[in-house]
Write a protein that holds these residues in place. Sequence first.
Motif, short mmCIF file in Angstrom:
data_model
loop_
_atom_site.label_atom_id
_atom_site.label_comp_id
_atom_site.label_asym_id
_atom_site.label_seq_id
_atom_site.Cartn_x
_atom_site.Cartn_y
_atom_site.Cartn_z
N ILE A 150 -6.82 24.09 -11.02
CA ILE A 150 -6.08 22.86 -10.76
C ILE A 150 -6.17 21.98 -12.00
CG2 ILE A 150 -5.85 20.85 -9.26
CD1 ILE A 150 -7.24 22.45 -7.07
N LYS A 151 -5.07 21.87 -12.72
CA LYS A 151 -5.07 21.17 -14.01
C LYS A 151 -4.69 19.70 -13.88
CE LYS A 151 -6.28 24.84 -16.16
NZ LYS A 151 -7.67 24.93 -16.66
N ARG A 152 -3.92 19.36 -12.89
CA ARG A 152 -3.51 17.97 -12.71
C ARG A 152 -3.30 17.67 -11.23
NH1 ARG A 152 -0.41 15.04 -17.49
NH2 ARG A 152 -1.19 16.21 -19.25
N ILE A 153 -3.52 16.41 -10.88
CA ILE A 153 -3.21 15.92 -9.54
C ILE A 153 -2.37 14.65 -9.71
CG2 ILE A 153 -4.12 14.85 -7.46
CD1 ILE A 153 -6.37 16.80 -7.47
N ARG A 154 -1.20 14.69 -9.15
CA ARG A 154 -0.28 13.55 -9.24
C ARG A 154 -0.16 12.91 -7.86
NH1 ARG A 154 3.98 16.18 -10.53
NH2 ARG A 154 3.57 16.17 -12.76
N VAL A 155 -0.44 11.61 -7.79
CA VAL A 155 -0.30 10.85 -6.54
C VAL A 155 1.04 10.14 -6.57
CG1 VAL A 155 -1.30 9.10 -5.05
CG2 VAL A 155 -2.79 10.55 -6.43
N VAL A 156 1.87 10.40 -5.57
CA VAL A 156 3.24 9.88 -5.54
C VAL A 156 3.43 9.01 -4.30
CG1 VAL A 156 5.69 10.47 -5.58
CG2 VAL A 156 4.03 11.98 -6.69
N ARG A 157 4.01 7.83 -4.49
CA ARG A 157 4.34 6.95 -3.37
C ARG A 157 5.81 7.12 -3.02
NH1 ARG A 157 3.31 1.66 -5.35
NH2 ARG A 157 5.42 1.69 -6.18
N ARG A 158 6.07 7.41 -1.75
CA ARG A 158 7.44 7.53 -1.28
C ARG A 158 7.65 6.59 -0.09
NH1 ARG A 158 6.86 13.52 -1.82
NH2 ARG A 158 7.66 14.05 -3.88
N ALA A 159 8.87 6.56 0.41
CA ALA A 159 9.19 5.63 1.50
C ALA A 159 8.42 5.96 2.77
CB ALA A 159 10.69 5.65 1.77
N ASP A 160 8.07 7.23 2.95
CA ASP A 160 7.39 7.63 4.19
C ASP A 160 5.91 7.89 4.00
OD1 ASP A 160 7.70 9.87 2.64
OD2 ASP A 160 8.11 11.21 4.33
N GLY A 161 5.33 7.46 2.89
CA GLY A 161 3.89 7.63 2.71
C GLY A 161 3.50 8.03 1.30
N TYR A 162 2.26 8.49 1.17
CA TYR A 162 1.70 8.86 -0.14
C TYR A 162 1.41 10.36 -0.15
CZ TYR A 162 1.10 3.85 -0.81
OH TYR A 162 1.33 2.51 -0.93
N TYR A 163 1.69 10.99 -1.29
CA TYR A 163 1.57 12.43 -1.42
C TYR A 163 0.74 12.78 -2.65
CZ TYR A 163 5.29 12.75 2.05
OH TYR A 163 6.04 12.65 3.20
N VAL A 221 19.55 -4.73 5.56
CA VAL A 221 18.73 -5.25 4.45
C VAL A 221 19.33 -6.54 3.92
CG1 VAL A 221 17.94 -4.80 2.10
CG2 VAL A 221 17.84 -2.98 3.80
N SER A 222 20.64 -6.56 3.71
CA SER A 222 21.30 -7.73 3.11
C SER A 222 21.25 -8.95 4.03
CB SER A 222 22.75 -7.39 2.77
OG SER A 222 23.48 -7.07 3.94
N ARG A 223 21.10 -8.73 5.35
CA ARG A 223 21.09 -9.84 6.29
C ARG A 223 19.70 -10.46 6.48
NH1 ARG A 223 24.90 -6.70 10.68
NH2 ARG A 223 26.91 -7.11 9.65
N LYS A 224 18.68 -9.77 5.99
CA LYS A 224 17.32 -10.29 6.14
C LYS A 224 16.99 -11.26 5.02
CE LYS A 224 16.73 -7.47 9.61
NZ LYS A 224 16.75 -7.96 11.00
N ALA A 234 13.21 -3.29 6.73
CA ALA A 234 14.58 -2.79 6.62
C ALA A 234 14.74 -1.95 5.34
CB ALA A 234 15.57 -3.94 6.62
N ILE A 235 14.12 -2.40 4.25
CA ILE A 235 14.17 -1.64 2.99
C ILE A 235 13.48 -0.30 3.15
CG2 ILE A 235 13.30 -1.60 0.62
CD1 ILE A 235 13.77 -4.62 0.52
N ASN A 236 12.37 -0.30 3.89
CA ASN A 236 11.65 0.95 4.11
C ASN A 236 12.48 1.95 4.92
OD1 ASN A 236 9.48 2.52 6.10
ND2 ASN A 236 8.81 2.35 3.98
N LYS A 237 13.18 1.44 5.94
CA LYS A 237 14.04 2.33 6.74
C LYS A 237 15.18 2.89 5.91
CE LYS A 237 13.17 0.38 11.34
NZ LYS A 237 13.78 -0.28 12.52
N LEU A 238 15.75 2.06 5.05
CA LEU A 238 16.82 2.53 4.15
C LEU A 238 16.28 3.58 3.18
CD1 LEU A 238 19.71 2.27 3.06
CD2 LEU A 238 18.87 0.41 1.58
N GLY A 239 15.09 3.33 2.66
CA GLY A 239 14.48 4.29 1.75
C GLY A 239 14.19 5.62 2.41
N ARG A 240 13.74 5.57 3.67
CA ARG A 240 13.47 6.80 4.41
C ARG A 240 14.74 7.63 4.61
NH1 ARG A 240 8.74 7.12 7.89
NH2 ARG A 240 7.26 5.48 7.34
N LYS A 241 15.85 6.94 4.86
CA LYS A 241 17.11 7.65 5.06
C LYS A 241 17.57 8.30 3.77
CE LYS A 241 20.53 8.93 7.65
NZ LYS A 241 20.31 9.87 8.76
#
Length: 399
Positions: A150-163, A221-224, A234-241
Amino acid sequence: MIVLEFKLKGKAEQYRVIDEMIRTAQFVRNKTLRYWIDNSRVKLIDLYKQCAIMAKEFEWAGKLNSMARQASAERAIFAIQRFFANCKAKTPGKKGYPKFKKNTRSVEYKTSGWLLSADKRCLTFKDGFAAGKFKLVGTRDLHFYAPDEIKRIRVVRRADGYYAQLCINVERKEELIPTGKAIGIDVGLNHFYTDSDGETVANPRHLRKSEKALKRLQKRVSRKKKGSGNRKKAINKLGRKHLKVSRQRKDFAIKTALCAVKSSDFVAYEDLQVPNMVKNHKLAKSISDAAWSQFGQWLEYFGNVYGKTVIAVPPQYTSQDCSSCGNTVKKTLSTRTHICNCGATLDRDYNAARNILVKGLKQAGINLNLNTVGHTEINAWGQTDLYSLMAASTSKSTD
Protein backbone atom coordinates in the motif's frame (compact mmCIF):
# COMPACT_ATOMS: atom_id res chain seq x y z
CA MET A 1 -1.16 -0.13 -9.49
CA ILE A 2 -4.76 -0.74 -8.44
CA VAL A 3 -7.04 1.44 -6.31
CA LEU A 4 -9.46 0.00 -3.77
CA GLU A 5 -12.08 2.31 -2.28
CA PHE A 6 -13.79 2.01 1.11
CA LYS A 7 -16.22 4.26 2.89
CA LEU A 8 -14.99 5.66 6.21
CA LYS A 9 -17.41 5.17 9.08
CA GLY A 10 -16.72 7.34 12.11
CA LYS A 11 -18.15 10.05 14.37
CA ALA A 12 -19.14 13.58 13.41
CA GLU A 13 -16.15 14.99 15.34
CA GLN A 14 -13.80 12.79 13.32
CA TYR A 15 -15.28 14.03 10.04
CA ARG A 16 -14.65 17.62 11.15
CA VAL A 17 -11.01 16.71 11.78
CA ILE A 18 -10.77 15.27 8.26
CA ASP A 19 -12.11 18.58 6.93
CA GLU A 20 -9.25 20.34 8.77
CA MET A 21 -6.77 17.89 7.24
CA ILE A 22 -8.11 18.64 3.75
CA ARG A 23 -7.94 22.40 4.33
CA THR A 24 -4.35 22.08 5.51
CA ALA A 25 -3.43 20.03 2.44
CA GLN A 26 -4.97 22.75 0.26
CA PHE A 27 -2.99 25.41 2.11
CA VAL A 28 0.29 23.53 1.58
CA ARG A 29 -0.45 23.10 -2.12
CA ASN A 30 -1.33 26.77 -2.63
CA LYS A 31 1.61 27.99 -0.53
CA THR A 32 3.99 25.88 -2.62
CA LEU A 33 2.56 27.33 -5.81
CA ARG A 34 2.85 30.88 -4.42
CA TYR A 35 6.54 30.30 -3.62
CA TRP A 36 7.13 29.14 -7.22
CA ILE A 37 5.35 32.22 -8.62
CA ASP A 38 7.24 34.67 -6.39
CA ASN A 39 10.69 33.14 -6.98
CA SER A 40 11.92 32.88 -10.56
CA ARG A 41 13.99 29.89 -11.66
CA VAL A 42 13.32 28.02 -8.44
CA LYS A 43 14.24 24.33 -8.46
CA LEU A 44 11.66 21.65 -7.75
CA ILE A 45 13.70 20.35 -4.81
CA ASP A 46 13.26 23.77 -3.18
CA LEU A 47 9.50 23.35 -3.40
CA TYR A 48 9.75 20.13 -1.40
CA LYS A 49 11.82 21.97 1.22
CA GLN A 50 8.98 24.41 1.70
CA CYS A 51 6.97 21.64 3.39
CA ALA A 52 9.32 21.60 6.40
CA ILE A 53 9.50 25.40 6.48
CA MET A 54 5.69 25.65 6.56
CA ALA A 55 5.53 23.13 9.43
CA LYS A 56 7.79 25.39 11.52
CA GLU A 57 6.10 28.62 10.50
CA PHE A 58 2.51 27.43 11.03
CA GLU A 59 1.85 25.15 13.99
CA TRP A 60 -1.41 23.77 12.55
CA ALA A 61 0.35 22.91 9.29
CA GLY A 62 2.88 20.87 11.25
CA LYS A 63 0.05 18.65 12.50
CA LEU A 64 -0.29 17.16 9.04
CA ASN A 65 2.00 14.20 8.46
CA SER A 66 5.29 15.13 6.73
CA MET A 67 4.65 12.78 3.80
CA ALA A 68 1.11 14.12 3.46
CA ARG A 69 2.58 17.63 3.19
CA GLN A 70 4.96 16.37 0.50
CA ALA A 71 2.06 14.77 -1.38
CA SER A 72 0.19 18.10 -1.26
CA ALA A 73 3.27 19.93 -2.57
CA GLU A 74 3.55 17.34 -5.35
CA ARG A 75 0.12 18.39 -6.62
CA ALA A 76 1.49 21.87 -7.27
CA ILE A 77 4.71 20.43 -8.73
CA PHE A 78 2.79 18.18 -11.14
CA ALA A 79 0.71 21.17 -12.28
CA ILE A 80 3.91 23.15 -12.93
CA GLN A 81 5.50 20.26 -14.84
CA ARG A 82 2.37 19.77 -16.93
CA PHE A 83 2.36 23.48 -17.79
CA PHE A 84 5.99 23.40 -18.96
CA ALA A 85 5.38 20.17 -20.90
CA ASN A 86 2.46 21.77 -22.76
CA CYS A 87 4.58 24.83 -23.54
CA LYS A 88 7.45 22.67 -24.82
CA ALA A 89 5.11 20.57 -26.95
CA LYS A 90 3.42 23.76 -28.24
CA THR A 91 0.00 22.41 -27.36
CA PRO A 92 -2.67 24.51 -29.11
CA GLY A 93 -4.90 26.67 -26.94
CA LYS A 94 -4.36 27.29 -23.25
CA LYS A 95 -1.29 25.68 -21.71
CA GLY A 96 -2.82 25.12 -18.26
CA TYR A 97 -1.00 27.66 -16.11
CA PRO A 98 -1.20 26.41 -12.49
CA LYS A 99 -4.02 27.93 -10.45
CA PHE A 100 -4.75 28.17 -6.76
CA LYS A 101 -7.32 25.72 -5.40
CA LYS A 102 -10.20 26.78 -3.18
CA ASN A 103 -12.44 23.69 -3.10
CA THR A 104 -10.03 20.81 -2.48
CA ARG A 105 -11.83 17.64 -1.40
CA SER A 106 -9.01 15.22 -0.67
CA VAL A 107 -5.80 14.71 1.26
CA GLU A 108 -3.13 12.13 0.46
CA TYR A 109 -0.92 10.10 2.78
CA LYS A 110 2.04 8.05 1.62
CA THR A 111 3.53 5.25 3.71
CA SER A 112 3.30 6.89 7.13
CA GLY A 113 0.73 8.67 9.27
CA TRP A 114 -1.78 5.83 9.14
CA LEU A 115 -2.18 2.26 10.41
CA LEU A 116 -4.37 -0.66 9.35
CA SER A 117 -5.80 -2.88 12.06
CA ALA A 118 -4.84 -6.57 12.31
CA ASP A 119 -8.10 -7.67 10.69
CA LYS A 120 -7.64 -4.93 8.03
CA ARG A 121 -11.14 -3.59 8.60
CA CYS A 122 -10.20 -0.38 10.37
CA LEU A 123 -7.93 2.55 9.47
CA THR A 124 -6.32 4.82 12.07
CA PHE A 125 -4.69 8.20 11.34
CA LYS A 126 -1.75 8.85 13.66
CA ASP A 127 -0.48 12.33 12.74
CA GLY A 128 -0.92 15.52 14.73
CA PHE A 129 -4.57 15.91 13.81
CA ALA A 130 -5.33 12.54 15.46
CA ALA A 131 -8.49 11.87 13.48
CA GLY A 132 -8.67 8.48 15.16
CA LYS A 133 -9.98 5.11 14.10
CA PHE A 134 -12.41 4.61 11.21
CA LYS A 135 -14.20 1.49 10.11
CA LEU A 136 -13.64 0.54 6.45
CA VAL A 137 -16.94 -0.27 4.75
CA GLY A 138 -16.54 -2.14 1.48
CA THR A 139 -16.57 -5.53 -0.22
CA ARG A 140 -12.89 -5.87 -1.15
CA ASP A 141 -10.62 -8.06 0.99
CA LEU A 142 -7.31 -6.42 1.96
CA HIS A 143 -5.83 -9.69 3.25
CA PHE A 144 -4.63 -10.44 -0.29
CA TYR A 145 -2.15 -7.54 -0.08
CA ALA A 146 0.86 -6.98 2.15
CA PRO A 147 1.02 -3.70 4.15
CA ASP A 148 4.17 -2.59 2.30
CA GLU A 149 2.29 -2.88 -1.02
CA ILE A 150 0.00 0.00 0.00
CA LYS A 151 1.88 3.03 -1.29
CA ARG A 152 -0.69 5.76 -0.77
CA ILE A 153 -3.98 6.40 0.99
CA ARG A 154 -6.18 9.18 -0.32
CA VAL A 155 -9.07 10.47 1.81
CA VAL A 156 -11.84 11.92 -0.35
CA ARG A 157 -14.87 13.95 0.76
CA ARG A 158 -18.00 13.48 -1.32
CA ALA A 159 -21.62 14.54 -0.96
CA ASP A 160 -22.59 11.24 0.65
CA GLY A 161 -19.65 10.84 3.03
CA TYR A 162 -15.90 10.27 3.30
CA TYR A 163 -13.95 7.61 1.44
CA ALA A 164 -10.47 6.11 1.64
CA GLN A 165 -8.77 5.11 -1.60
CA LEU A 166 -5.91 2.66 -1.12
CA CYS A 167 -3.32 2.71 -3.93
CA ILE A 168 -1.75 -0.76 -4.00
CA ASN A 169 1.40 -1.49 -5.96
CA VAL A 170 0.39 -4.74 -7.66
CA GLU A 171 -0.01 -5.59 -11.32
CA ARG A 172 -3.47 -6.76 -12.27
CA LYS A 173 -3.50 -9.49 -14.91
CA GLU A 174 -6.47 -11.64 -15.89
CA GLU A 175 -6.48 -14.92 -17.78
CA LEU A 176 -6.38 -14.40 -21.55
CA ILE A 177 -9.24 -16.16 -23.33
CA PRO A 178 -8.76 -15.77 -27.13
CA THR A 179 -11.89 -15.21 -29.16
CA GLY A 180 -10.37 -14.83 -32.63
CA LYS A 181 -12.45 -11.72 -33.22
CA ALA A 182 -11.62 -8.13 -34.18
CA ILE A 183 -14.00 -5.19 -34.00
CA GLY A 184 -14.03 -1.48 -34.76
CA ILE A 185 -16.09 0.84 -32.56
CA ASP A 186 -17.73 4.11 -33.62
CA VAL A 187 -19.19 6.11 -30.74
CA GLY A 188 -22.16 8.38 -31.24
CA LEU A 189 -25.14 10.10 -29.65
CA ASN A 190 -27.99 8.20 -31.29
CA HIS A 191 -26.40 4.92 -30.14
CA PHE A 192 -23.62 4.90 -27.57
CA TYR A 193 -21.57 2.88 -30.03
CA THR A 194 -21.90 0.84 -33.20
CA ASP A 195 -19.32 -1.84 -33.95
CA SER A 196 -18.09 -3.32 -37.22
CA ASP A 197 -20.39 -6.32 -36.73
CA GLY A 198 -23.38 -4.00 -36.95
CA GLU A 199 -24.20 -4.42 -33.25
CA THR A 200 -25.29 -1.32 -31.34
CA VAL A 201 -25.34 -0.32 -27.68
CA ALA A 202 -28.07 2.08 -26.59
CA ASN A 203 -27.10 5.48 -25.20
CA PRO A 204 -28.31 5.50 -21.55
CA ARG A 205 -28.44 9.34 -21.29
CA HIS A 206 -28.13 9.35 -17.50
CA LEU A 207 -28.01 13.14 -17.18
CA ARG A 208 -31.00 13.70 -19.46
CA LYS A 209 -33.10 11.25 -17.45
CA SER A 210 -32.20 12.98 -14.18
CA GLU A 211 -32.42 16.53 -15.50
CA LYS A 212 -35.94 17.16 -14.17
CA ALA A 213 -34.99 16.08 -10.65
CA LEU A 214 -31.77 18.12 -10.79
CA LYS A 215 -33.65 21.27 -11.81
CA ARG A 216 -36.12 20.76 -8.97
CA LEU A 217 -33.30 20.37 -6.43
CA GLN A 218 -31.48 23.39 -7.85
CA LYS A 219 -34.61 25.51 -7.36
CA ARG A 220 -34.77 24.41 -3.72
CA VAL A 221 -31.18 25.57 -3.21
CA SER A 222 -31.85 28.99 -4.77
CA ARG A 223 -34.91 29.54 -2.56
CA LYS A 224 -33.07 28.94 0.70
CA LYS A 225 -31.42 31.74 2.63
CA LYS A 226 -27.67 31.94 2.09
CA GLY A 227 -25.68 30.61 5.04
CA SER A 228 -28.66 28.82 6.57
CA GLY A 229 -28.73 25.18 7.63
CA ASN A 230 -31.58 24.43 5.25
CA ARG A 231 -29.53 25.72 2.33
CA LYS A 232 -26.65 23.43 3.29
CA LYS A 233 -29.04 20.48 3.38
CA ALA A 234 -30.46 21.41 -0.03
CA ILE A 235 -26.93 21.72 -1.48
CA ASN A 236 -26.08 18.30 -0.08
CA LYS A 237 -29.15 16.73 -1.70
CA LEU A 238 -28.25 18.34 -5.03
CA GLY A 239 -24.69 17.09 -4.70
CA ARG A 240 -25.89 13.56 -3.97
CA LYS A 241 -28.00 13.57 -7.11
CA HIS A 242 -25.10 14.76 -9.25
CA LEU A 243 -22.91 12.12 -7.62
CA LYS A 244 -25.43 9.41 -8.49
CA VAL A 245 -25.46 10.50 -12.15
CA SER A 246 -21.66 10.48 -12.35
CA ARG A 247 -21.54 7.02 -10.77
CA GLN A 248 -24.13 5.71 -13.22
CA ARG A 249 -22.09 7.10 -16.11
CA LYS A 250 -18.86 5.56 -14.81
CA ASP A 251 -20.48 2.19 -14.13
CA PHE A 252 -21.89 2.07 -17.65
CA ALA A 253 -18.52 2.97 -19.21
CA ILE A 254 -16.71 0.29 -17.20
CA LYS A 255 -19.18 -2.50 -17.96
CA THR A 256 -19.45 -1.62 -21.66
CA ALA A 257 -15.67 -1.41 -22.12
CA LEU A 258 -15.15 -4.68 -20.26
CA CYS A 259 -17.72 -6.45 -22.43
CA ALA A 260 -16.09 -5.13 -25.63
CA VAL A 261 -12.58 -6.18 -24.59
CA LYS A 262 -13.53 -9.64 -23.29
CA SER A 263 -15.49 -10.46 -26.45
CA SER A 264 -12.69 -9.50 -28.88
CA ASP A 265 -8.94 -9.92 -29.30
CA PHE A 266 -8.52 -6.69 -31.25
CA VAL A 267 -10.43 -3.47 -30.58
CA ALA A 268 -10.06 -0.28 -32.61
CA TYR A 269 -11.89 2.87 -31.49
CA GLU A 270 -11.98 6.56 -32.39
CA ASP A 271 -9.45 8.86 -30.75
CA LEU A 272 -11.86 11.78 -30.47
CA GLN A 273 -10.80 15.25 -29.30
CA VAL A 274 -13.71 15.66 -26.89
CA PRO A 275 -12.52 19.03 -25.41
CA ASN A 276 -12.78 20.52 -28.89
CA MET A 277 -16.13 18.85 -29.62
CA VAL A 278 -17.85 20.25 -26.53
CA LYS A 279 -17.23 23.77 -27.84
CA ASN A 280 -20.34 23.13 -29.93
CA HIS A 281 -22.88 24.38 -27.38
CA LYS A 282 -25.77 22.60 -29.07
CA LEU A 283 -24.16 19.19 -28.49
CA ALA A 284 -21.94 19.86 -25.45
CA LYS A 285 -24.36 18.47 -22.86
CA SER A 286 -25.08 15.30 -24.85
CA ILE A 287 -21.39 14.69 -25.57
CA SER A 288 -20.44 15.16 -21.92
CA ASP A 289 -23.28 12.86 -20.84
CA ALA A 290 -22.05 10.12 -23.19
CA ALA A 291 -18.57 10.08 -21.53
CA TRP A 292 -16.65 8.97 -24.62
CA SER A 293 -13.27 9.84 -23.08
CA GLN A 294 -14.00 7.73 -20.00
CA PHE A 295 -15.06 4.83 -22.20
CA GLY A 296 -11.79 5.04 -24.17
CA GLN A 297 -9.73 5.12 -20.98
CA TRP A 298 -11.40 1.96 -19.69
CA LEU A 299 -10.93 0.25 -23.06
CA GLU A 300 -7.18 0.89 -22.79
CA TYR A 301 -7.12 -0.28 -19.16
CA PHE A 302 -8.97 -3.55 -19.74
CA GLY A 303 -6.95 -4.19 -22.89
CA ASN A 304 -3.81 -4.09 -20.75
CA VAL A 305 -5.34 -6.24 -18.01
CA TYR A 306 -6.64 -8.95 -20.35
CA GLY A 307 -3.72 -8.83 -22.78
CA LYS A 308 -5.87 -7.69 -25.70
CA THR A 309 -4.83 -5.25 -28.43
CA VAL A 310 -6.67 -1.91 -28.14
CA ILE A 311 -5.80 0.83 -30.64
CA ALA A 312 -7.07 4.41 -30.89
CA VAL A 313 -7.29 5.58 -34.49
CA PRO A 314 -7.74 9.13 -35.84
CA PRO A 315 -11.41 9.76 -36.71
CA GLN A 316 -10.76 11.76 -39.88
CA TYR A 317 -12.88 10.63 -42.87
CA THR A 318 -14.15 7.47 -41.12
CA SER A 319 -17.73 8.64 -41.71
CA GLN A 320 -17.14 10.10 -45.18
CA ASP A 321 -15.20 7.25 -46.82
CA CYS A 322 -17.05 4.23 -48.17
CA SER A 323 -16.06 1.02 -46.39
CA SER A 324 -16.80 -1.00 -49.55
CA CYS A 325 -14.98 0.90 -52.31
CA GLY A 326 -13.00 3.58 -50.46
CA ASN A 327 -14.53 6.53 -52.32
CA THR A 328 -15.39 9.67 -50.38
CA VAL A 329 -19.09 10.39 -50.00
CA LYS A 330 -19.62 13.82 -48.47
CA LYS A 331 -22.46 14.00 -45.94
CA THR A 332 -23.64 16.33 -43.21
CA LEU A 333 -24.02 15.34 -39.56
CA SER A 334 -27.77 15.00 -40.02
CA THR A 335 -27.34 12.42 -42.83
CA ARG A 336 -27.55 9.08 -41.03
CA THR A 337 -27.43 6.72 -44.03
CA HIS A 338 -24.34 6.11 -46.17
CA ILE A 339 -25.21 5.73 -49.87
CA CYS A 340 -22.37 5.19 -52.35
CA ASN A 341 -22.27 4.92 -56.14
CA CYS A 342 -20.79 1.43 -55.76
CA GLY A 343 -24.17 0.25 -54.47
CA ALA A 344 -23.31 0.19 -50.77
CA THR A 345 -26.17 1.42 -48.57
CA LEU A 346 -25.72 1.12 -44.83
CA ASP A 347 -26.01 3.05 -41.60
CA ARG A 348 -23.54 5.91 -41.25
CA ASP A 349 -22.14 4.66 -37.91
CA TYR A 350 -21.86 1.09 -39.20
CA ASN A 351 -19.87 2.34 -42.18
CA ALA A 352 -17.60 4.34 -39.86
CA ALA A 353 -17.04 1.34 -37.57
CA ARG A 354 -15.88 -0.77 -40.54
CA ASN A 355 -13.46 1.98 -41.57
CA ILE A 356 -12.17 2.27 -38.00
CA LEU A 357 -11.45 -1.47 -37.93
CA VAL A 358 -9.44 -1.30 -41.17
CA LYS A 359 -7.53 1.76 -39.92
CA GLY A 360 -6.76 0.05 -36.63
CA LEU A 361 -5.51 -3.11 -38.33
CA LYS A 362 -3.28 -1.08 -40.64
CA GLN A 363 -1.99 0.88 -37.66
CA ALA A 364 -1.08 -2.45 -36.06
CA GLY A 365 0.72 -3.50 -39.25
CA ILE A 366 -2.00 -5.88 -40.48
CA ASN A 367 -3.04 -5.00 -44.02
CA LEU A 368 -6.65 -5.96 -44.48
CA ASN A 369 -9.41 -4.62 -46.71
CA LEU A 370 -13.06 -5.30 -46.01
CA ASN A 371 -13.57 -5.19 -49.78
CA THR A 372 -11.54 -8.29 -50.49
CA VAL A 373 -11.89 -10.24 -47.27
CA GLY A 374 -15.55 -9.59 -46.62
CA HIS A 375 -17.18 -8.59 -43.37
CA THR A 376 -18.39 -12.07 -42.51
CA GLU A 377 -14.92 -13.55 -42.98
CA ILE A 378 -13.50 -11.19 -40.39
CA ASN A 379 -15.99 -12.49 -37.87
CA ALA A 380 -15.20 -16.06 -38.92
CA TRP A 381 -11.47 -15.73 -38.29
CA GLY A 382 -10.12 -18.61 -36.26
CA GLN A 383 -7.90 -18.04 -33.26
CA THR A 384 -4.80 -19.19 -35.16
CA ASP A 385 -5.46 -16.93 -38.17
CA LEU A 386 -5.84 -13.75 -36.11
CA TYR A 387 -2.84 -14.42 -33.92
CA SER A 388 -0.66 -15.44 -36.87
CA LEU A 389 -1.48 -12.13 -38.59
CA MET A 390 -0.67 -10.13 -35.46
CA ALA A 391 2.48 -12.15 -34.79
CA ALA A 392 3.66 -11.65 -38.36
CA SER A 393 3.16 -7.90 -38.10
CA THR A 394 5.07 -7.81 -34.80
CA SER A 395 8.01 -9.73 -36.24
CA LYS A 396 8.16 -7.40 -39.27
CA SER A 397 8.24 -4.32 -37.01
CA THR A 398 11.03 -5.76 -34.88
CA ASP A 399 13.09 -6.75 -37.93
